[in-house]
Structures are given as C-alpha cells and as structure tokens.
Enzyme design. Sequence first.
Site, PDB file in Angstrom:
ATOM      1  CG  HIS A   1      -8.423  32.775  16.161  1.00  0.00           C
ATOM      2  ND1 HIS A   1      -9.227  33.494  17.004  1.00  0.00           N
ATOM      3  CD2 HIS A   1      -8.328  33.504  15.026  1.00  0.00           C
ATOM      4  CE1 HIS A   1      -9.617  34.611  16.399  1.00  0.00           C
ATOM      5  NE2 HIS A   1      -9.074  34.638  15.202  1.00  0.00           N
TER       6      HIS A   1
HETATM    7  C1  BDR Z   1     -11.092  30.530  13.301  1.00  0.00           C
HETATM    8  O1  BDR Z   1     -11.470  30.761  11.959  1.00  0.00           O
HETATM    9  C2  BDR Z   1     -10.379  30.596  11.103  1.00  0.00           C
HETATM   10  O2  BDR Z   1     -10.287  31.658  10.214  1.00  0.00           O
HETATM   11  C3  BDR Z   1      -9.155  30.433  11.961  1.00  0.00           C
HETATM   12  O3  BDR Z   1      -8.262  29.506  11.380  1.00  0.00           O
HETATM   13  C4  BDR Z   1      -9.692  29.952  13.273  1.00  0.00           C
HETATM   14  O4  BDR Z   1      -9.774  28.539  13.314  1.00  0.00           O
HETATM   15  C5  BDR Z   1     -11.226  31.806  14.093  1.00  0.00           C
HETATM   16  O5  BDR Z   1     -12.529  32.266  14.058  1.00  0.00           O
END
Ligand code: BDR
Length: 311
Positions: free
Chosen positions: A241
């Site tokens: 992400h």
């Molecule tokens: C987001 O949530 C976190 O677990 C990750 O770091 C990312 O920023 C994805 O949904």
Amino acid sequence: MVRSIIIDTDPGQDDAVALLLAFASPELNVLGVTTVAGNVPLSLTSKNALKICELARRTDVPVHAGCDRPMDRPLVTAEHVHGKTGLDGSNLPDPSTALAQKHAVDFIIDQVRSNPDKSITLCPLGPLTNIATALTQAPDIAPKIQEIVLMGGGYFEGGNITPVAEFNIYVDPKSADIVLRSGIDITMLPLDATHQAMIRQDWLDHLAAWKTPVGTAVSGMLDFSQRFDVEKYEGKGAPLHDPTVIAYLLDPTLFSGRLINVEIETQSELTLGMTVADWWRVTNRPANVTFIRDINEAAFFDLLTQRLATL
Ligand code: BDR
Ligand code: CA
C-alpha cells in the site's frame, strides 16, 4: 525541482518500504518523519521509524512522535497483519538514536508556518490523527500546505478492516473527515489502486539475493506481512500500500484517477469509516479529492526496485 515532504506514518512493514523509497529518492527532501498510533501503538511506530532511518543511514532526518490515539474513539491496531512489533520479519536492531523533542503536531505546524507558502507536501501513511489535530489547532496552516498525498480509503474494492472501510480511515474517521473538508489539495491512494500493486514471491527472492541490509530487511518483513494477505486475497499476493504515495510524488504518470467528491461516514456503526466516493459525479457536492483508481504495476515495481538498490 526537489520537493519538501513530511511523512506521517505508523510503521508497519509497508510504511517502512515507503520511507526507504523516499530516502532513496533525490527528488524528495524529507523534512521529518512524524509518527502516529495505527498498525501498532505509538511507542512501537516511533521506534520502528527510528529503525528505518538507521537502516537507510538517514539519522539526520528527525522523527517526531505524535498522537497516541484517535480523536474520539479507542485505538484499533493491526498486529494480525504486522506482528507484535509492527515490523516483524525485519530483524532490525533496536535504534541507537532518539526521538526529536517536539510533538509531531507542533512540528507539522511549525514547519508549515516557517517555510514559504505551498512549499510542503504532507504524506500521511496511517490514521490521519496528527494531520487533523494540526489543522484543528492551527487552521491558518491549511492554505499554506502545498498538497496532501495520502494512502487511505477504498471504494470499488470495498474495505480491508470492515466490508466497506479501509484501515487508516476506519481507525480515525473523525480526523479523516476534518482533513477531507480542509480545502487542501488532496490526492488519495485507496485500495482500488494499491490492490494493483501486488507483492510477488519472485520479487522478494530478488531483493533477498542482493544480500544487502536493505534487501534482506525488506524481503524479510514483506515475507512476514504478506502471509495474512495471501490467505485473505486467496493467493493473489499481498498489496504494497504505502509506497504508492511516494511513487506518486516521483512519477504521477504511473497513476490515473479523477478529481471527485469524497466524504467519510462518521456515524453509522455498519459503515463507519467508509470513503463515499462520487466517482460518477451524481451529486453536486464539491470535488475535494483526486481519487486514484489505477496504477501501472510493472513500472511501479521497477521504480521501487531501482531506488531500493541504491540504498
Ligand atoms: C493501510 O493500513 C495499514 O495496515 C498499512 O500500513 C496501510 O497504511 C492499508 O489499509
Ligand atoms: Ca501505514
């Protein structure tokens, strides 16, 4: 032109890779890293940010700890994805450097006020608590911020922590609402984009084969965090992400999206934290977010690999 940024983060393995990508990119001047409670509690996200600065040999970048809980609800964390430490799989030593003195919120306010107008981009990679608190305490900074490029939300892909909510927005919907109503230029990298940035095992093997501290740490930690997602997404791999935010700053042509209205559900128990994206522009609500929908996956991973290799 070099762009000045502040990375607001809750590392988190994917946050860690985003930090490394920024440190490896001469186009970006990282003024500071601010930490927030999210994937794991604040003491751990702060420690992890220090670890990553040391890994990248960027201890010159100050790390400021920020808010330890969301604005108006208890903290929800994600150890089920990131492990107990938040950086499980990385095997990094405890940091030898210390946090900077100033609270993250004060650091953000002071940096925006003391630099030329529209010269700082904020890059939130976690819940938006620090950013919303800064905007609430110092509303004068909103028109001085160049842009906010954040990872959060999801619409067509649904949610990853509830059926409709993405983790960063779900943890602190009130803060997300404040940020989206701030009038600042916002670009959002939602799950709709990040679910097209899938980690493959052969890429992790490639990084491990470098046998460099960065290659070993990144392959180890992503190997850990992807396990949960590989199961969840039925073997399609795990989305990477947060580095998409930094990649967007480096090369926006790898992404496409639309300037639309996006609002946050802050009331309903069923859909709390949903990012309601008016993709088809069926309302008259004002456009407030460039909502990214697609990413050139191969070019994204090429860019990331090239940059990480320089560390
Ligand atoms: C987001 O949530 C976190 O677990 C990750 O770091 C990312 O920023 C994805 O949904
Ligand atoms: Ca994150």
